[in-house]
Motif scaffolding. Sequence first.
Motif, PDB file in Angstrom:
ATOM      1  N   GLN A 258       3.689   9.166  19.036  1.00  0.00           N
ATOM      2  CA  GLN A 258       3.288   7.741  19.243  1.00  0.00           C
ATOM      3  C   GLN A 258       2.393   7.131  17.918  1.00  0.00           C
ATOM      4  O   GLN A 258       2.527   6.058  17.702  1.00  0.00           O
ATOM      5  N   SER A 259       1.263   8.121  17.591  1.00  0.00           N
ATOM      6  CA  SER A 259       0.787   7.852  16.185  1.00  0.00           C
ATOM      7  C   SER A 259       1.343   7.364  15.006  1.00  0.00           C
ATOM      8  O   SER A 259       0.959   6.244  14.512  1.00  0.00           O
ATOM      9  N   THR A 260       2.317   8.214  14.913  1.00  0.00           N
ATOM     10  CA  THR A 260       3.429   7.634  13.784  1.00  0.00           C
ATOM     11  C   THR A 260       4.054   6.482  14.005  1.00  0.00           C
ATOM     12  O   THR A 260       4.274   5.621  12.952  1.00  0.00           O
TER      13      THR A 260
ATOM     14  N   ALA B  48      -0.463  -1.786   4.668  1.00  0.00           N
ATOM     15  CA  ALA B  48      -0.772  -3.117   4.173  1.00  0.00           C
ATOM     16  C   ALA B  48       0.120  -3.791   3.182  1.00  0.00           C
ATOM     17  O   ALA B  48       0.325  -3.207   2.256  1.00  0.00           O
ATOM     18  N   VAL B  49       0.524  -5.004   3.349  1.00  0.00           N
ATOM     19  CA  VAL B  49       1.392  -5.656   2.470  1.00  0.00           C
ATOM     20  C   VAL B  49       0.548  -7.115   1.967  1.00  0.00           C
ATOM     21  O   VAL B  49       0.279  -7.782   2.913  1.00  0.00           O
ATOM     22  N   THR B  50       0.428  -7.314   0.787  1.00  0.00           N
ATOM     23  CA  THR B  50      -0.339  -8.396   0.230  1.00  0.00           C
ATOM     24  C   THR B  50       0.718  -9.419  -0.218  1.00  0.00           C
ATOM     25  O   THR B  50       1.682  -9.114  -1.111  1.00  0.00           O
TER      26      THR B  50
ATOM     27  N   ALA C 238       0.967  -0.996   0.138  1.00  0.00           N
ATOM     28  CA  ALA C 238      -0.173   0.002  -0.085  1.00  0.00           C
ATOM     29  C   ALA C 238       0.648   1.176   0.162  1.00  0.00           C
ATOM     30  O   ALA C 238       2.098   1.267   0.671  1.00  0.00           O
ATOM     31  N   SER C 239       0.402   2.406  -0.635  1.00  0.00           N
ATOM     32  CA  SER C 239       1.195   3.510  -0.906  1.00  0.00           C
ATOM     33  C   SER C 239       0.792   4.294   0.317  1.00  0.00           C
ATOM     34  O   SER C 239       1.390   5.594   0.540  1.00  0.00           O
ATOM     35  N   VAL C 240      -0.414   4.185   1.011  1.00  0.00           N
ATOM     36  CA  VAL C 240      -0.821   4.982   2.299  1.00  0.00           C
ATOM     37  C   VAL C 240      -0.977   4.129   3.490  1.00  0.00           C
ATOM     38  O   VAL C 240      -1.394   3.132   3.709  1.00  0.00           O
ATOM     39  N   ALA C 241      -0.176   4.807   4.485  1.00  0.00           N
ATOM     40  CA  ALA C 241      -0.103   4.242   5.611  1.00  0.00           C
ATOM     41  C   ALA C 241      -1.490   4.429   6.603  1.00  0.00           C
ATOM     42  O   ALA C 241      -2.099   5.445   6.391  1.00  0.00           O
TER      43      ALA C 241
END
Length: 397
Positions: A299-301, A307-309, A283-286
């Motif tokens: 902490q959020s970072t 997502a890795v498929t 995925a290009s967006v975390a």
Amino acid sequence: MADRRVTMLDPETTTSTPDEPVKPAPPAQTSQPPPHRRRRRRRRGVLLGGVAVLAVGAAGTAYALNNSKTPTTTATSQLPTALVERKNMTNTIDADGTLGYGDGYTVLAGGGGRITWLPTAGSVIKRGQRAYGVDGYSVPLFYGSTPLWRTLRSGVSNGVDVLELERNLVALKYGKGLDVDRTFTWETAEAVRDWQEDLGRKRTGVVAPTDVVMLATAIRVVKVQAVLAGPANGTVYTASDTQRRVTVALPVSEAQTVARKGAKVRVTLPGDKEATGKITAIASVATGGTTNSQSQTGQSTEDATIAVTITLDQSAEASTLDGAPAVVHFPSTVHKDVLAVPINALLAASDATYSVNVVDADGTVRSVPVKLGIFDGDRVEVTGELTPGQKVQVPRS
């Protein structure tokens, strides 16, 4: 009695001979063996008699605690042995994932009439097979990236829809000698008529957009929305492709290190089945982590994931479960042509050093100090005075 006690504890400390009488020794010298002898026996007792289990990372356990820094030699042991191997070692990062299927599709109807046949959830439909039924005839599945948007017949202008129609006809053994291109010819119409005849339709040589379902690949029915005798209009059912995949949410820091599109990975499936696969999508967006009033800055970072498929090489190795847990082993560090022993061959000392017990050809057991490298499954990389093919002791399972 005092003389006999000394002789039984340590015969090497007396110099008496069969022809000489045993002289009484002072009480202070007969109450216990000499200090250096006492320490030697205690050390041997820890090495051979005392066993302390020590965790070694997450991969296994060392099976004894050895307080000695000096290599020792002992008599033959009855413990089983394993070979010292020279091999390539790969350290891995393990991540929990979810086993499922691939891309999702929506199968639509739009030609009017009544639904007269529907597949069941879980059914697999391939090229040429019936996707659903309308007014008593079959609407088959064709493979293609572009849906039909116009009626195809002789005289129609060239287009990619013609190309996809001809590709499917030839794949289904119609149109022998047909040139597969973007032109609808007399040969194309004849191939269509033969196909229509086998479907029980009129031999018109004309294909309407509602006559076929055009999707990229074979599909697996996920959820049926239409009902029998209902109108053949709108969503008939949703489907996925048939390829088994595992989706993992990797922390951003790890994804940047170990996730590379096309990279090979190992996967542990339900029932401890082992499979292989490759990373097919990243995925290009975390997805950011959650925060609250007690969260620290940044902490959020740190909690953000990508997502890795992973697509399995052999889908048949996976169970038919959808949404089942799986573990993906991402390769992290590779060391080539190194020595390796079973993890449970390690002897751990109290000062955090390690050794292995080498069994020589004559059965003699020697303690050999080793330094540890990376772990790979139930093996660990070691450096020390070892050679491939030597035998090391391991505990009985």
